[in-house]
Design a protein around this motif. Structure first.
Motif, PDB file in Angstrom:
ATOM      1  N   VAL A 194       6.682  47.942 -16.102  1.00 49.59           N
ATOM      2  CA  VAL A 194       7.423  48.993 -15.409  1.00 49.59           C
ATOM      3  C   VAL A 194       7.054  50.340 -16.036  1.00 49.59           C
ATOM      4  O   VAL A 194       6.999  50.464 -17.265  1.00 49.59           O
ATOM      5  CB  VAL A 194       8.942  48.732 -15.529  1.00 49.59           C
ATOM      6  N   HIS A 195       6.800  51.341 -15.171  1.00 47.21           N
ATOM      7  CA  HIS A 195       6.416  52.674 -15.648  1.00 47.21           C
ATOM      8  C   HIS A 195       7.238  53.759 -14.977  1.00 47.21           C
ATOM      9  O   HIS A 195       7.722  53.591 -13.859  1.00 47.21           O
ATOM     10  CB  HIS A 195       4.947  52.967 -15.291  1.00 47.21           C
ATOM     11  N   CYS A 218       3.960  58.609 -16.889  1.00 41.34           N
ATOM     12  CA  CYS A 218       3.293  57.828 -17.939  1.00 41.34           C
ATOM     13  C   CYS A 218       1.780  58.026 -17.882  1.00 41.34           C
ATOM     14  O   CYS A 218       1.196  58.110 -16.804  1.00 41.34           O
ATOM     15  CB  CYS A 218       3.613  56.349 -17.746  1.00 41.34           C
ATOM     16  N   CYS A 222       6.941  49.262 -20.068  1.00 39.67           N
ATOM     17  CA  CYS A 222       5.714  49.771 -20.692  1.00 39.67           C
ATOM     18  C   CYS A 222       6.009  50.263 -22.115  1.00 39.67           C
ATOM     19  O   CYS A 222       7.037  50.889 -22.360  1.00 39.67           O
ATOM     20  CB  CYS A 222       5.192  50.917 -19.824  1.00 39.67           C
ATOM     21  N   CYS A 225       6.081  54.484 -21.921  1.00 46.58           N
ATOM     22  CA  CYS A 225       7.087  55.264 -21.193  1.00 46.58           C
ATOM     23  C   CYS A 225       8.456  54.566 -21.153  1.00 46.58           C
ATOM     24  O   CYS A 225       9.450  55.213 -20.829  1.00 46.58           O
ATOM     25  CB  CYS A 225       6.600  55.575 -19.782  1.00 46.58           C
TER      26      CYS A 225
HETATM   27 ZN    ZN Z   1       4.169  53.433 -18.838  1.00 44.20          ZN
END
Ligand code: ZN
Length: 69
Positions: free
Chosen positions: A19-20, A24, A59, A62
């Protein structure tokens, strides 16, 4: 403040998708991501991602507080 989160559809080597947030540096390209929606925390975003792909994780860059692997 809410942030918009995305899921990278391309799994990591361990099979997990990350997941971002949109700012990011490892933000996936347009063809490799799906929007998850706006959430107050990455925990909610990862929970939403797990509804689609059980193997989802935050992630490291981020969403570090949600990065568990
Ligand atoms: Zn990320």
């Amino acid at each position: 403040m809410k942030q918009f989160f995305y899921l990278n559809l391309v799994p990591q080597i361990d099979g997990y998708r990350e997941v971002h947030t949109s700012d990011c540096r490892f933000f996936p390209t347009q063809h490799n991501r799906i929007p998850l929606g706006e959430y107050f925390s990455c925990r909610e975003a990862v929970a939403a991602a797990k509804n689609k792909y059980l193997k989802s994780d935050g992630c490291y860059y981020c969403c570090r507080e949600c990065h568990t692997r």
